[in-house]
Design a protein around this motif. Structure first.
Motif, PDB file in Angstrom:
ATOM      1  N   ASP A   1      76.459   7.680  62.420  1.00 36.13           N
ATOM      2  CA  ASP A   1      76.408   7.279  60.697  1.00 36.13           C
ATOM      3  C   ASP A   1      76.739   5.873  60.550  1.00 36.13           C
ATOM      4  OD1 ASP A   1      76.036  10.123  60.384  1.00 36.13           O
ATOM      5  OD2 ASP A   1      78.047  10.532  60.142  1.00 36.13           O
TER       6      ASP A   1
ATOM      7  N   LYS B   1      73.171   3.986  61.415  1.00 36.56           N
ATOM      8  CA  LYS B   1      72.176   4.523  60.436  1.00 36.56           C
ATOM      9  C   LYS B   1      72.398   3.477  59.259  1.00 36.56           C
ATOM     10  CE  LYS B   1      72.138   8.805  60.919  1.00 36.56           C
ATOM     11  NZ  LYS B   1      71.921  10.179  60.842  1.00 36.56           N
ATOM     12  N   ASP B   2      73.652   3.720  58.837  1.00 35.25           N
ATOM     13  CA  ASP B   2      73.893   2.827  57.494  1.00 35.25           C
ATOM     14  C   ASP B   2      73.667   1.131  57.508  1.00 35.25           C
ATOM     15  OD1 ASP B   2      74.756   5.247  56.297  1.00 35.25           O
ATOM     16  OD2 ASP B   2      76.926   4.976  56.452  1.00 35.25           O
TER      17      ASP B   2
END
Length: 396
Positions: free
Chosen positions: A84, A87-88
């Motif tokens: 996560d 991807k951020d």
């Protein structure tokens, strides 16, 4: 000869024979009933003790299964959070028009931080599809400073196999190799499984060379999905030495080290063996033969099971290391002689008690017989004395 005996002796002899028959019958019935009771108590106690130990064996297997699941669960939490974060970072870099080289450096630094914070893992890695990161792979061909391989693909690997922290670049040869590993799957399944299946994958134990050292390991890898498309994969490697050490530590708690523990993957590859570390990485079917196949069938059923195999009692407890994965298994075996040790002790106590009871019964029977003979003799003497007196008078 019997006719020549006196009336008193005849009376005593016949009465003694009757008394002996009665005493023998009573003592024999007592022996028979005692044996029946002992056999019933022994069978019942053995069953109760066996059931109790088997339940305890299952409870121990369940306890170890929780530990195994915790080990994988912690690693899964790390790699999911890292996916996560990556991807951020990629989305933020695109929004702020961040320089491509700087993004690669930041991604590698994030992996390094995660790697250093999780000292129990063997390695953490991240690889993007060709041009999957920023579409600028051609600008970073063989750029070791930014962890880009021979085609410019960002593919970094942090590992402690060769020391406290070794950062290497994954080359295309390793990422496209399809040779079969220990479990019969392609070598690069650690990358292709999450990429093609678009799901988190747990690999069966396999051998790989990390930092110039061959290691037995397993991997949890997570796809980086953007708009339903896999643009890369992030993974975490777990050394089987970690599971092996856990199995050895657990054995010390299993019936004073009499129990043995195995951890086996869903396809039957041994991930840990508390007795023989040399069997780790081998098929349980090859190491245990038909018993290993029975264990795999037990895992396939998906429910805890007790197996009676030769001189061993085995508790098989399935565990799902991660969601939707093929169940692994924790197997704890215990020699039957240990399992039945308490039953044998109880049987010894019962046998001793029976022997003492038999001696007492025989002693009481002998004493009672002697007293009976004495009473018969006295009674016979009292009965025959007047008759003898009359006989003497008649003779006179």
């Amino acid at each position: 000869m019997f006719d020549s005996l006196s009336i008193r002796l005849k009376t005593v002899l016949l009465s003694a024979l009757c008394l002996l028959g009665v005493v023998t019958l009573i003592v024999g019935m007592n022996f028979y009933q005692t044996n029946q009771n002992d056999e019933l108590v022994s069978a019942s106690s053995s069953k109760m003790l066996t059931d109790s130990v088997q339940d305890l064996l299952q409870a121990k297997a369940a306890e170890q299964a929780v530990r195994v699941q915790k080990t994988f669960g912690e690693s899964l939490l790390v790699v999911t959070a890292l996916a996560d974060q990556i991807k951020d970072m990629r989305a933020m870099a695109a929004k702020r028009s961040m320089e491509a080289g700087g993004l690669r450096e930041e991604l590698n630094q994030s992996l390094k931080t995660a790697f250093e914070r999780n000292s129990k893992v063997l390695g953490i890695w991240l690889a993007f599809e060709p041009n999957g990161l920023d579409g600028k792979d051609s600008e970073f061909v063989n750029d070791a400073a930014r962890q880009s391989n021979e085609i410019g693909r960002f593919a970094t690997y942090w590992s402690r196999a060769g020391g406290p922290g070794l950062n290497t670049i994954m080359v295309e040869e390793d990422m496209t190799k399809t040779e079969l590993n220990l479990s019969g799957t392609p070598y690069n399944v650690w990358y292709t499984c999450p990429r093609d299946g678009k799901r988190t994958c747990l690999l069966d134990p396999y051998a790989d060379t990390v930092g110039g050292k061959e290691m037995l390991m397993t991997t949890i890898s997570v796809p980086l999905l953007v708009d339903g498309k896999a643009i890369g994969v992030v993974g975490i490697d777990i050394s089987l030495d970690t599971l092996q050490a856990a199995a050895v530590d657990s054995q010390r708690e299993l019936f004073n080290s009499a129990g043995h523990m195995l951890i086996v993957s869903g396809t039957g590859v041994l991930a840990a063996n508390s007795v023989d570390a040399g069997k780790v990485g081998k098929s349980i079917g090859d190491t245990l033969g038909a018993d290993g196949k029975d264990i795999l069938q037990g895992l396939g059923a998906g429910a805890p099971k007790i197996l009676d195999q030769g001189d061993l009692i085995r508790a098989v407890y399935p565990v799902s290391p991660i969601n939707d994965s093929k169940p692994w298994g924790v197997v704890i075996d215990l020699p039957k002689q240990v399992l039945l040790a308490d039953s044998v002790k109880l049987q010894t106590v019962l046998d001793d008690a029976q022997q003492r009871g038999t001696i007492k019964a025989v002693g009481v029977a002998i004493v009672a017989g002697l007293i009976g003979l004495l009473l018969i003799w006295l009674t016979a003497s009292g009965v025959t004395r007047p008759i003898n007196s009359v006989a003497e008078m008649l003779k006179a």
